[in-house]
Enzyme design. Sequence first.
Site, PDB file in Angstrom:
ATOM      1  N   ALA A  11      -1.448  11.474  15.314  1.00 23.41           N
ATOM      2  CA  ALA A  11      -0.275  11.003  16.052  1.00 23.41           C
ATOM      3  C   ALA A  11      -0.145  11.704  17.400  1.00 23.41           C
ATOM      4  O   ALA A  11       0.094  11.070  18.430  1.00 23.41           O
ATOM      5  CB  ALA A  11       0.987  11.203  15.216  1.00 23.41           C
ATOM      6  N   CYS A  42      -9.217  11.772   6.158  1.00 27.96           N
ATOM      7  CA  CYS A  42      -9.575  10.918   5.026  1.00 27.96           C
ATOM      8  C   CYS A  42     -11.056  11.029   4.658  1.00 27.96           C
ATOM      9  O   CYS A  42     -11.453  10.613   3.569  1.00 27.96           O
ATOM     10  CB  CYS A  42      -9.229   9.462   5.334  1.00 27.96           C
ATOM     11  SG  CYS A  42      -7.458   9.195   5.550  1.00 27.96           S
ATOM     12  N   ASP A 274       2.808  11.842   9.981  1.00 32.71           N
ATOM     13  CA  ASP A 274       3.173  12.264   8.626  1.00 32.71           C
ATOM     14  C   ASP A 274       4.444  13.103   8.558  1.00 32.71           C
ATOM     15  O   ASP A 274       4.930  13.386   7.461  1.00 32.71           O
ATOM     16  CB  ASP A 274       2.025  13.067   7.998  1.00 32.71           C
ATOM     17  CG  ASP A 274       0.810  12.202   7.712  1.00 32.71           C
ATOM     18  OD1 ASP A 274       0.851  11.000   7.998  1.00 32.71           O
ATOM     19  OD2 ASP A 274      -0.195  12.749   7.199  1.00 32.71           O
ATOM     20  N   ARG A 433      -1.594 -20.187  -7.738  1.00 36.50           N
ATOM     21  CA  ARG A 433      -1.391 -21.507  -8.337  1.00 36.50           C
ATOM     22  C   ARG A 433      -0.958 -21.412  -9.792  1.00 36.50           C
ATOM     23  O   ARG A 433      -0.557 -22.413 -10.386  1.00 36.50           O
ATOM     24  CB  ARG A 433      -2.694 -22.301  -8.235  1.00 36.50           C
ATOM     25  CG  ARG A 433      -3.011 -22.716  -6.800  1.00 36.50           C
ATOM     26  CD  ARG A 433      -4.423 -23.241  -6.660  1.00 36.50           C
ATOM     27  NE  ARG A 433      -4.663 -24.409  -7.481  1.00 36.50           N
ATOM     28  CZ  ARG A 433      -5.846 -25.026  -7.588  1.00 36.50           C
ATOM     29  NH1 ARG A 433      -6.888 -24.539  -6.934  1.00 36.50           N
ATOM     30  NH2 ARG A 433      -5.980 -26.091  -8.337  1.00 36.50           N
TER      31      ARG A 433
END
Length: 435
Positions: A11, A42, A274, A433
Amino acid sequence: MRYVIIGGDAAGMSAAMQIVRHEENAEIITLERGEIYSYAQCGLPYVIGGLISSTTDLIARDVETFRHKYRIDARTKHEVTSVDLKNQTVSGHHFSLSYDKLLVATGASPIVPSWPGSDLRGIHTVKTIPDTEQLIADAKEKKHITIIGGGYIGLELAENFVKIGKEVTIIEQAPQLATIFDEDMANMIQEEAEKNEIKVRLNETVEGFAGNERVERVITDQASIRTDLVVVAIGVTPNTSFLSNSNLHFHHNGAISVNRFMETNVENVYAAGDCATQYHRIKKKNDYIPLGTHANKQGRLAGKAMVGQPSPFQGIVGTSIIKFFSLTLGRTGLSSRELEEISYPYDQMTTEIGHIAGYYPGAERLTVRLCYHRDTNQLLGGQIIGRAGVDKRIDVLSTALYNEMKVDELEHLDLAYAPPYNGVWDPIQQTARRR
């Protein structure tokens, strides 16, 4: 104009780059308490497993690049311990700076309860590159790894430790792994863990650790578990304690409350990533789901707002995905448990169906669940678990949620079809469906 940014990762540096691009003569000072800027958190579990060869591969831009190429005064080992919002200054142990506009992008830290014995050697968390390098070095000669927490990070760590020949135990306080999934969906995750010889201990609460200088046992409410090393992965908490005496507004968990322009309730103070809240498009309120995708988007928008080019953050729908051995686990929107917690009237449909044309070689089964509003038919969430084709479908559902589509409208989407990639009716359309 002096811009001060606290935090040198996703950020913070996304914001800094926007200021660089939009204001030629800006003075930009970034304050990072560590020594490494802009890295992919990550990817850390995959360094442990050897798929990524080095933590340096995860660094997007180093400090010197920011300093010399982009004219950013990027400082390391500068931990901010207090902010004077009235006089617009930030301070640490050896510095004090004034600002015209401030961005708080301090991220989050792993939660480690004050369990007895938590100061023993051999107890780790995984959030930073130094964390990971210490863990890799410590685990090298160890055989049994205990992971506390069965969420995304715990699962990724478990897989990667197994890949390098470790014996792994996961201890989870909840009655299932991956609590962001419905319990019956999570059963597939547990089966995959046990198939790969991971010991899974559910409904078990950690009470402390025992050992002589180094951890040797995990003590729970049910057992004393022998181990060589422990990784705690039970969640994160926003790094905002240094602001606790300020008049900023906070989320119930300590994250800084922001509007869609990343503005706080205090003039000239912004927050992103975060340590901040994210607007949830389905819940219609601020939430806290700390992910790198959100941090990069929020940081970019914070930087634009700070230089007078505001663009609103459009919010999140709760999309995430993880690889766990041969399975891919994808989810978006709200699960049935979350819908019950907020008293939404909902129904759901679940199917097991091939991810491509059934006659084409290599078809794998997908388990697809859709949740929708009982009265309006609006799509509310989706969960998909399978060995192939999950990522394609979860992103379609995420896009549908963003656009507030009704579940019956999924049937009309013009989705790509060729036998190696899909059937004539996509699995999410076939599931819809069934309503």
